[in-house]
Design a protein around this motif. Structure first.
Motif, PDB file in Angstrom:
ATOM      1  N   ALA A   3      -3.556   3.460  -0.604  1.00 46.78           N
ATOM      2  CA  ALA A   3      -4.293   4.096   0.497  1.00 46.78           C
ATOM      3  C   ALA A   3      -3.452   5.228   1.071  1.00 46.78           C
ATOM      4  O   ALA A   3      -2.222   5.140   1.121  1.00 46.78           O
ATOM      5  N   ASP A   4      -4.118   6.269   1.520  1.00 49.05           N
ATOM      6  CA  ASP A   4      -3.469   7.381   2.201  1.00 49.05           C
ATOM      7  C   ASP A   4      -3.636   7.164   3.700  1.00 49.05           C
ATOM      8  O   ASP A   4      -4.678   7.496   4.282  1.00 49.05           O
ATOM      9  N   ASN A  38       3.683   8.420  11.543  1.00 50.66           N
ATOM     10  CA  ASN A  38       4.728   7.538  12.052  1.00 50.66           C
ATOM     11  C   ASN A  38       4.374   6.831  13.354  1.00 50.66           C
ATOM     12  O   ASN A  38       5.034   5.868  13.734  1.00 50.66           O
ATOM     13  N   LEU A  39       3.338   7.312  14.026  1.00 46.81           N
ATOM     14  CA  LEU A  39       3.031   6.733  15.332  1.00 46.81           C
ATOM     15  C   LEU A  39       1.541   6.456  15.506  1.00 46.81           C
ATOM     16  O   LEU A  39       1.125   5.311  15.681  1.00 46.81           O
ATOM     17  N   LYS A  40       0.726   7.497  15.421  1.00 46.37           N
ATOM     18  CA  LYS A  40      -0.707   7.325  15.702  1.00 46.37           C
ATOM     19  C   LYS A  40      -1.373   6.383  14.708  1.00 46.37           C
ATOM     20  O   LYS A  40      -2.143   5.499  15.113  1.00 46.37           O
ATOM     21  N   ARG A  41      -1.102   6.563  13.420  1.00 44.17           N
ATOM     22  CA  ARG A  41      -1.777   5.728  12.422  1.00 44.17           C
ATOM     23  C   ARG A  41      -1.244   4.292  12.409  1.00 44.17           C
ATOM     24  O   ARG A  41      -1.963   3.377  11.989  1.00 44.17           O
ATOM     25  N   ILE A  42      -0.039   4.085  12.874  1.00 48.68           N
ATOM     26  CA  ILE A  42       0.438   2.709  13.040  1.00 48.68           C
ATOM     27  C   ILE A  42      -0.402   2.012  14.107  1.00 48.68           C
ATOM     28  O   ILE A  42      -0.829   0.864  13.926  1.00 48.68           O
ATOM     29  N   GLU A  96      -9.088   5.759   5.636  1.00 50.58           N
ATOM     30  CA  GLU A  96      -8.302   4.989   4.670  1.00 50.58           C
ATOM     31  C   GLU A  96      -7.648   3.775   5.333  1.00 50.58           C
ATOM     32  O   GLU A  96      -7.485   2.732   4.703  1.00 50.58           O
ATOM     33  N   VAL A  97      -7.274   3.917   6.581  1.00 48.10           N
ATOM     34  CA  VAL A  97      -6.761   2.776   7.344  1.00 48.10           C
ATOM     35  C   VAL A  97      -7.816   1.670   7.395  1.00 48.10           C
ATOM     36  O   VAL A  97      -7.530   0.498   7.106  1.00 48.10           O
ATOM     37  N   SER A 128       0.840  -1.188   0.000  1.00 49.10           N
ATOM     38  CA  SER A 128       0.000   0.000   0.000  1.00 49.10           C
ATOM     39  C   SER A 128       0.875   1.238   0.000  1.00 49.10           C
ATOM     40  O   SER A 128       1.931   1.269   0.639  1.00 49.10           O
ATOM     41  N   SER A 129       0.447   2.243  -0.756  1.00 50.18           N
ATOM     42  CA  SER A 129       1.078   3.560  -0.725  1.00 50.18           C
ATOM     43  C   SER A 129       0.078   4.556  -1.293  1.00 50.18           C
ATOM     44  O   SER A 129      -0.962   4.174  -1.830  1.00 50.18           O
TER      45      SER A 129
END
Length: 263
Positions: free
Chosen positions: A67-68, A119-123, A74-75, A40-41
């Motif tokens: 996906a953004d 880098n953190l929250k969406r992970i 999008e997640v 995904s990118s």
């Protein structure tokens, strides 16, 4: 046993940011090892093209789901798309990320917010959303795996003024340890890889301006190769890595142990 110890053949893998740089190195390594890999990118054209190229060379398969991941919706869409196709997910590689470098006096709030979010929250958001698929793949002697791509800059203090990036990667390393302690009982391992210098879009400008200095700071005397990155991910995802949980593995040629302060 030895012939299967490092096998990931047939495993279902998701690599975010998998269409270029370190993510592409990881995705290609899994495809070469016979896995079924979703990448995904944000760029549909690049993601589609790389997935087609990797599938053509085999022996594994590669499928593009652009996906953004800055956007929470999008997640969830990404995970839903995989769930339509697969009953489980064996390996989640969280590689998508961003950086921002600027003098401390002008470092913008929006830059800090962008980097911390991706880098953190969406992970964390993606791990939350993926838990049902990961649990469906998890068994005691071959757990499901979450591999978070951190950075040596989350361990030492970088020379460049990338405040949000280094803070986000240090936070990711600790988040991974926290998750490892909670998810291990559900047969899901969580580990970090902390890359040193590799050829990537994020490192391009730095390598162009200071490659000789960077190489000189690495005891092995070179920039990391695609095989270096793919190999560690495959190890962590195979039976050989089934008992590794909560670890941060520096893949840096010895840069950290050789580094002087603020290198």
């Amino acid at each position: 046993m030895s012939s299967q110890l490092f096998s990931v053949s047939g495993k279902v893998v998701l690599v975010t940011g998998g269409s270029r740089g370190i993510g592409l190195m990881i995705a290609e390594g899994f495809v070469d090892a016979g896995a079924k890999v979703y990448i995904s990118s944000r760029s549909k054209s690049v993601c589609d093209a790389e997935a087609a190229r990797l599938s053509a060379k085999g022996p594994g398969k590669c499928i593009s789901i652009p996906a953004d991941l800055q956007k929470l919706e999008e997640v969830h869409r990404l995970v839903a798309e995989i769930a339509k196709r697969e009953p489980y997910l064996h390996v989640l590689v969280n590689n998508a990320g961003a950086t921002w470098g600027e003098d401390i006096s002008s470092y913008p709030d929006e830059g800090f917010e962008k980097v911390l979010s991706l880098n953190l929250k969406r992970i964390f958001s993606l791990i939350q959303a993926s838990l049902p698929l990961l649990e469906a793949a998890a068994v005691p002697l071959d757990p499901a795996r979450i591999i978070n791509i951190g950075s040596v800059d989350g361990i030492h203090v970088p020379l460049l003024e990338t405040y949000a990036y280094s803070a986000s990667k240090a936070g990711l390393h600790h988040l991974s340890r926290h998750l490892a302690s909670k998810l291990g009982s559900r047969y899901i391992t969580v580990n970090n890889i902390a890359p040193g210098p590799f050829e990537s879009k994020m490192m391009k400008a730095t390598l162009e301006s200071a490659k000789d200095q960077i190489v000189a700071s690495v005891p092995l005397g070179r920039i990391g190769s695609p095989a270096d990155m793919a190999g560690v991910c495959i190890y962590l995802s195979s039976k050989a890595g089934a008992y590794v949980n909560g670890a941060t593995i520096a893949v840096d040629g010895g840069l950290l142990v050789h580094a002087k302060s603020h290198i």
